[in-house]
Design a protein around this motif. Structure first.
Motif, PDB file in Angstrom:
ATOM      1  N   GLY A  99      -9.692   0.572  -4.373  1.00  0.00           N
ATOM      2  CA  GLY A  99      -8.826   1.747  -4.410  1.00  0.00           C
ATOM      3  C   GLY A  99      -7.625   1.630  -3.492  1.00  0.00           C
ATOM      4  O   GLY A  99      -6.921   2.612  -3.257  1.00  0.00           O
ATOM      5  N   LEU A 100      -7.371   0.421  -2.982  1.00  0.00           N
ATOM      6  CA  LEU A 100      -6.283   0.218  -2.030  1.00  0.00           C
ATOM      7  C   LEU A 100      -5.291  -0.818  -2.542  1.00  0.00           C
ATOM      8  O   LEU A 100      -5.679  -1.880  -3.016  1.00  0.00           O
ATOM      9  CB  LEU A 100      -6.837  -0.239  -0.677  1.00  0.00           C
ATOM     10  CG  LEU A 100      -7.698   0.773   0.085  1.00  0.00           C
ATOM     11  CD1 LEU A 100      -8.345   0.114   1.292  1.00  0.00           C
ATOM     12  CD2 LEU A 100      -6.851   1.961   0.520  1.00  0.00           C
ATOM     13  N   GLY A 101      -4.025  -0.486  -2.424  1.00  0.00           N
ATOM     14  CA  GLY A 101      -2.966  -1.395  -2.842  1.00  0.00           C
ATOM     15  C   GLY A 101      -1.779  -0.608  -3.362  1.00  0.00           C
ATOM     16  O   GLY A 101      -1.945   0.344  -4.123  1.00  0.00           O
ATOM     17  N   SER A 102      -0.583  -0.984  -2.939  1.00  0.00           N
ATOM     18  CA  SER A 102       0.606  -0.220  -3.319  1.00  0.00           C
ATOM     19  C   SER A 102       0.937  -0.325  -4.799  1.00  0.00           C
ATOM     20  O   SER A 102       1.651   0.525  -5.337  1.00  0.00           O
ATOM     21  CB  SER A 102       1.812  -0.680  -2.489  1.00  0.00           C
ATOM     22  OG  SER A 102       2.138  -2.029  -2.796  1.00  0.00           O
ATOM     23  N   ASN A 103       0.429  -1.360  -5.485  1.00  0.00           N
ATOM     24  CA  ASN A 103       0.694  -1.470  -6.922  1.00  0.00           C
ATOM     25  C   ASN A 103       0.068  -0.321  -7.707  1.00  0.00           C
ATOM     26  O   ASN A 103       0.448  -0.069  -8.855  1.00  0.00           O
ATOM     27  CB  ASN A 103       0.180  -2.805  -7.466  1.00  0.00           C
ATOM     28  CG  ASN A 103       1.239  -3.900  -7.384  1.00  0.00           C
ATOM     29  OD1 ASN A 103       2.391  -3.636  -7.050  1.00  0.00           O
ATOM     30  ND2 ASN A 103       0.848  -5.123  -7.678  1.00  0.00           N
ATOM     31  N   LEU A 104      -0.890   0.354  -7.091  1.00  0.00           N
ATOM     32  CA  LEU A 104      -1.486   1.524  -7.740  1.00  0.00           C
ATOM     33  C   LEU A 104      -0.439   2.603  -7.987  1.00  0.00           C
ATOM     34  O   LEU A 104      -0.559   3.392  -8.928  1.00  0.00           O
ATOM     35  CB  LEU A 104      -2.609   2.099  -6.866  1.00  0.00           C
ATOM     36  CG  LEU A 104      -3.959   1.390  -6.900  1.00  0.00           C
ATOM     37  CD1 LEU A 104      -4.868   1.952  -5.819  1.00  0.00           C
ATOM     38  CD2 LEU A 104      -4.610   1.547  -8.262  1.00  0.00           C
TER      39      LEU A 104
END
Length: 204
Positions: A99-104
């Motif tokens: 659930g982590l990552g700026s591409n989200l």
């Protein structure tokens, strides 16, 4: 009186609707402004793919590396790295199990590709080599030259972790949470290794 009351009621209803529209527009503007400001900051940083054994530590690393480094994706297992990283390099929109990552926060056609790849100390030397040797970083020849990301070399030291003063530190608190001192050391070490790799690649 009834007619006048109806007219007043209509006027109040019209004003309420106008105010509601203004509030909605203001809210949308504030949201878009925050979103695009965030994107602008991150898109000037160096995109990084990370792998680690803890989402809690990964989140701290993600936040601690900004604004110079943008953690676009965090995988939490060797299997996840092998599955996610090849797809990311092909430009797919991959949702991390962590659930982590700026591409989200980016649309499918605006995904950032990593320049640097980081595997945390939670993985053994054998697991790290397995990840390095089993993944085609060219995405089947799609990426060439400076587009091909670089694995950041690790410096995993045997024994308990040590703080800035060289003394051993606890990894976790009695509550079971990771020690802030330990997390701080992990973030600092990650930044140091990333800086070295970024200089080697000519990114900074």
């Amino acid at each position: 009186m009834s007619h006048e009351f109806t007219m007043i009621q209509r006027q109040l209803t019209s004003k309420a609707r106008s105010i509601s529209r203004i509030l909605i527009l203001q809210s949308n503007f504030r949201y878009q402004n925050r979103f695009y400001s965030k994107m602008a900051i991150q898109d000037t940083s160096i995109p990084v793919f990370t792998a680690g054994g803890s989402a809690e530590v990964g989140k701290a690393i993600k936040e601690g590396l900004l604004p110079e480094y943008d953690v676009i994706h965090l995988s939490l297992s060797v299997e996840s790295v092998k599955e996610d990283l090849p797809r990311i390099l092909r430009g797919d929109h991959v949702i991390p199990s962590s659930g982590l990552g700026s591409n989200l926060d980016r649309p499918a056609d605006a995904q950032r590709l990593p320049k640097l790849l980081v595997a945390g100390g939670g993985f053994s030397a054998e697991e790290f080599e397995d990840m390095k040797n089993s993944i085609d970083l060219t995405a089947g020849g799609k990426l060439t030259g400076s587009q091909i990301p670089l694995w950041v070399e690790r410096n995993v030291v045997a024994g308990p972790p040590k703080g800035p003063d060289g003394k051993p530190i606890n990894i976790k608190l009695p509550s079971g949470e990771f020690s802030p001192v330990f997390v701080g050391v992990v973030v600092a070490n990650a930044r140091t290794k990333l800086d070295e790799a970024a200089r080697e690649c000519g990114l900074i």
